[in-house]
Design a protein around this motif. Structure first.
Motif, PDB file in Angstrom:
ATOM      1  N   ALA A 121      50.220  36.168  43.761  1.00 30.58           N
ATOM      2  CA  ALA A 121      49.849  34.846  44.279  1.00 30.58           C
ATOM      3  C   ALA A 121      50.135  34.727  45.769  1.00 30.58           C
ATOM      4  CB  ALA A 121      50.605  33.763  43.515  1.00 30.58           C
ATOM      5  N   LEU A 122      51.296  35.223  46.189  1.00 27.79           N
ATOM      6  CA  LEU A 122      51.667  35.098  47.599  1.00 27.79           C
ATOM      7  C   LEU A 122      50.847  36.030  48.493  1.00 27.79           C
ATOM      8  CD1 LEU A 122      55.559  34.699  47.479  1.00 27.79           C
ATOM      9  CD2 LEU A 122      53.774  32.944  47.494  1.00 27.79           C
ATOM     10  N   SER A 123      50.474  37.189  47.977  1.00 27.85           N
ATOM     11  CA  SER A 123      49.651  38.119  48.752  1.00 27.85           C
ATOM     12  C   SER A 123      48.276  37.529  49.018  1.00 27.85           C
ATOM     13  CB  SER A 123      49.513  39.456  48.010  1.00 27.85           C
ATOM     14  OG  SER A 123      50.758  40.105  47.898  1.00 27.85           O
ATOM     15  N   ILE A 124      47.776  36.772  48.056  1.00 27.71           N
ATOM     16  CA  ILE A 124      46.479  36.105  48.240  1.00 27.71           C
ATOM     17  C   ILE A 124      46.616  34.932  49.211  1.00 27.71           C
ATOM     18  CG2 ILE A 124      44.706  34.733  47.072  1.00 27.71           C
ATOM     19  CD1 ILE A 124      45.242  36.465  44.567  1.00 27.71           C
ATOM     20  N   GLU A 125      47.695  34.169  49.049  1.00 26.13           N
ATOM     21  CA  GLU A 125      47.900  32.979  49.884  1.00 26.13           C
ATOM     22  C   GLU A 125      48.227  33.341  51.332  1.00 26.13           C
ATOM     23  OE1 GLU A 125      48.171  28.902  50.764  1.00 26.13           O
ATOM     24  OE2 GLU A 125      47.425  29.913  48.974  1.00 26.13           O
ATOM     25  N   PHE A 126      49.001  34.418  51.515  1.00 23.62           N
ATOM     26  CA  PHE A 126      49.432  34.814  52.859  1.00 23.62           C
ATOM     27  C   PHE A 126      49.065  36.278  53.121  1.00 23.62           C
ATOM     28  CE2 PHE A 126      52.639  31.750  51.203  1.00 23.62           C
ATOM     29  CZ  PHE A 126      52.376  30.685  52.057  1.00 23.62           C
ATOM     30  N   TYR A 179      55.305  25.572  51.712  1.00 24.67           N
ATOM     31  CA  TYR A 179      55.270  24.790  50.478  1.00 24.67           C
ATOM     32  C   TYR A 179      56.656  24.481  49.909  1.00 24.67           C
ATOM     33  CZ  TYR A 179      50.344  26.241  50.411  1.00 24.67           C
ATOM     34  OH  TYR A 179      49.036  26.464  50.728  1.00 24.67           O
ATOM     35  N   CYS A 180      57.447  25.525  49.691  1.00 24.56           N
ATOM     36  CA  CYS A 180      58.722  25.363  48.994  1.00 24.56           C
ATOM     37  C   CYS A 180      59.849  25.053  49.985  1.00 24.56           C
ATOM     38  CB  CYS A 180      59.030  26.634  48.202  1.00 24.56           C
ATOM     39  SG  CYS A 180      60.292  26.416  46.938  1.00 24.56           S
ATOM     40  N   THR A 181      59.687  23.941  50.681  1.00 27.10           N
ATOM     41  CA  THR A 181      60.654  23.536  51.698  1.00 27.10           C
ATOM     42  C   THR A 181      61.938  23.035  51.043  1.00 27.10           C
ATOM     43  OG1 THR A 181      59.604  21.368  51.760  1.00 27.10           O
ATOM     44  CG2 THR A 181      58.884  22.974  53.400  1.00 27.10           C
ATOM     45  N   ALA A 182      63.005  23.019  51.822  1.00 25.20           N
ATOM     46  CA  ALA A 182      64.304  22.595  51.279  1.00 25.20           C
ATOM     47  C   ALA A 182      64.243  21.160  50.765  1.00 25.20           C
ATOM     48  CB  ALA A 182      65.375  22.743  52.352  1.00 25.20           C
ATOM     49  N   LYS A 183      63.558  20.311  51.504  1.00 29.36           N
ATOM     50  CA  LYS A 183      63.401  18.916  51.112  1.00 29.36           C
ATOM     51  C   LYS A 183      61.920  18.624  50.896  1.00 29.36           C
ATOM     52  CE  LYS A 183      67.443  17.324  53.750  1.00 29.36           C
ATOM     53  NZ  LYS A 183      67.917  16.422  54.830  1.00 29.36           N
ATOM     54  N   SER A 184      61.625  17.868  49.865  1.00 31.78           N
ATOM     55  CA  SER A 184      60.254  17.446  49.547  1.00 31.78           C
ATOM     56  C   SER A 184      59.269  18.608  49.475  1.00 31.78           C
ATOM     57  CB  SER A 184      59.768  16.423  50.592  1.00 31.78           C
ATOM     58  OG  SER A 184      60.626  15.318  50.656  1.00 31.78           O
ATOM     59  N   PRO A 185      59.506  19.598  48.595  1.00 27.45           N
ATOM     60  CA  PRO A 185      58.562  20.713  48.468  1.00 27.45           C
ATOM     61  C   PRO A 185      57.200  20.240  47.969  1.00 27.45           C
ATOM     62  CG  PRO A 185      60.153  20.727  46.673  1.00 27.45           C
ATOM     63  CD  PRO A 185      60.646  19.713  47.655  1.00 27.45           C
ATOM     64  N   SER A 186      56.143  20.915  48.420  1.00 30.06           N
ATOM     65  CA  SER A 186      54.771  20.566  48.036  1.00 30.06           C
ATOM     66  C   SER A 186      54.387  21.340  46.774  1.00 30.06           C
ATOM     67  CB  SER A 186      53.811  20.883  49.185  1.00 30.06           C
ATOM     68  OG  SER A 186      54.176  20.204  50.362  1.00 30.06           O
ATOM     69  N   CYS A 187      54.976  20.959  45.668  1.00 30.41           N
ATOM     70  CA  CYS A 187      54.791  21.704  44.423  1.00 30.41           C
ATOM     71  C   CYS A 187      53.344  21.696  43.941  1.00 30.41           C
ATOM     72  CB  CYS A 187      55.713  21.154  43.342  1.00 30.41           C
ATOM     73  SG  CYS A 187      57.476  21.396  43.685  1.00 30.41           S
ATOM     74  N   GLU A 188      52.648  20.597  44.110  1.00 34.48           N
ATOM     75  CA  GLU A 188      51.278  20.499  43.622  1.00 34.48           C
ATOM     76  C   GLU A 188      50.363  21.514  44.295  1.00 34.48           C
ATOM     77  OE1 GLU A 188      50.235  18.788  41.160  1.00 34.48           O
ATOM     78  OE2 GLU A 188      52.057  17.651  40.780  1.00 34.48           O
ATOM     79  N   ALA A 189      50.625  21.797  45.578  1.00 32.11           N
ATOM     80  CA  ALA A 189      49.760  22.705  46.331  1.00 32.11           C
ATOM     81  C   ALA A 189      50.254  24.147  46.321  1.00 32.11           C
ATOM     82  CB  ALA A 189      49.647  22.221  47.785  1.00 32.11           C
ATOM     83  N   ALA A 210      59.686  28.140  37.582  1.00 30.27           N
ATOM     84  CA  ALA A 210      60.659  27.582  36.642  1.00 30.27           C
ATOM     85  C   ALA A 210      60.990  26.125  36.954  1.00 30.27           C
ATOM     86  CB  ALA A 210      61.924  28.425  36.656  1.00 30.27           C
ATOM     87  N   LYS A 211      60.951  25.795  38.233  1.00 30.42           N
ATOM     88  CA  LYS A 211      61.262  24.413  38.644  1.00 30.42           C
ATOM     89  C   LYS A 211      60.172  23.434  38.154  1.00 30.42           C
ATOM     90  CE  LYS A 211      62.488  21.875  42.920  1.00 30.42           C
ATOM     91  NZ  LYS A 211      62.392  20.599  42.293  1.00 30.42           N
ATOM     92  N   ARG A 212      58.956  23.969  37.987  1.00 32.63           N
ATOM     93  CA  ARG A 212      57.827  23.126  37.609  1.00 32.63           C
ATOM     94  C   ARG A 212      57.601  23.105  36.095  1.00 32.63           C
ATOM     95  NH1 ARG A 212      54.609  19.706  39.870  1.00 32.63           N
ATOM     96  NH2 ARG A 212      52.682  20.809  39.376  1.00 32.63           N
TER      97      ARG A 212
END
Length: 213
Positions: A18-23, A192-202, A210-212
């Motif tokens: 997933a990350l290789s495709i995204e970045f 996306y996965c920032t320390a505060k207010s991560p953008s989980c939907e995107a 696991a968090k989701r």
């Protein structure tokens, strides 16, 4: 006969894909003009943004273009330049020690040896892994704050200790991915996965994080 891969290994495969495709262009965000200068940037990066490090390093290398000039300088002069990166006293000592070892002990070559690099005050395993990985392509995982956070949230590790996180990642990511997964983790943590207010939907890992779940 090999058994089925563990759930964590399957998770690691999903993360990497997933990350290789995204970045697709993920790489080290520290500027890299020559090995020794990258190592100095790595030292300066402790608890400091890569953007600030790159700016400060330009000033440093403009005045001191080689390790000999740094090794021979008054530490206070070096400290005055690198002060914007914080932790001035410890980083000055580390920069000076690195430059002197490079000139006097290492014969103008950076050792491809994590343990030897860690003999320099201020170079921990994270920076040593960065140096051998980027310079020699030696398989090594750089566990910074972003990497530690995202790997714990997604479910690769339950630890907050960087050394344990590194070991947990080494168990499930193949060696040829160790360098790149560090960079990809940083990109994920910043976007996306920032320390505060991560953008989980995107987030590209939202379907199996696991968090989701």
């Amino acid at each position: 006969m090999k058994g089925k891969p563990s759930k964590t290994k399957i998770l690691a495969e999903k993360i990497y894909q997933a990350l290789s495709i995204e970045f697709p262009d993920s790489t080290c965000s520290l500027e890299y003009d020559c090995p020794q200068n990258l190592a100095i940037r790595g030292i300066l990066s402790a608890q400091c943004t890569d953007v600030r490090v790159n700016i400060t390093a330009k000033d440093l290398f403009a005045k001191y273009p080689d390790m000999e000039s740094i090794a021979d300088e008054d530490p206070q002069a070096i400290a005055d330049i690198i002060r914007p990166c914080g932790l001035t006293a410890s980083k000055t000592k580390s920069v000076m020690t690195f430059a002197r070892k490079y000139v006097s002990e290492w014969g103008g070559t950076i050792p491809n040896d994590v343990e030897l690099l860690m003999e320099v005050p201020g170079i921990g395993r994270k920076i040593a892994n960065l140096i051998v990985g980027e310079i020699y392509q030696t398989p090594a995982i750089v566990v910074d704050t972003h990497c530690k956070r995202v790997m714990r949230r997604i479910g690769i590790t339950e630890s907050e200790d960087p050394a344990k996180v590194e070991k947990d990642m080494m168990k499930v990511f193949p060696e040829e991915q160790w360098i790149s997964i560090g960079h990809l983790s940083v990109d994920l943590g910043r976007k996306y996965c920032t320390a505060k207010s991560p953008s989980c939907e995107a987030c590209p890992c939202s379907d199996f994080c696991a968090k989701r779940i």
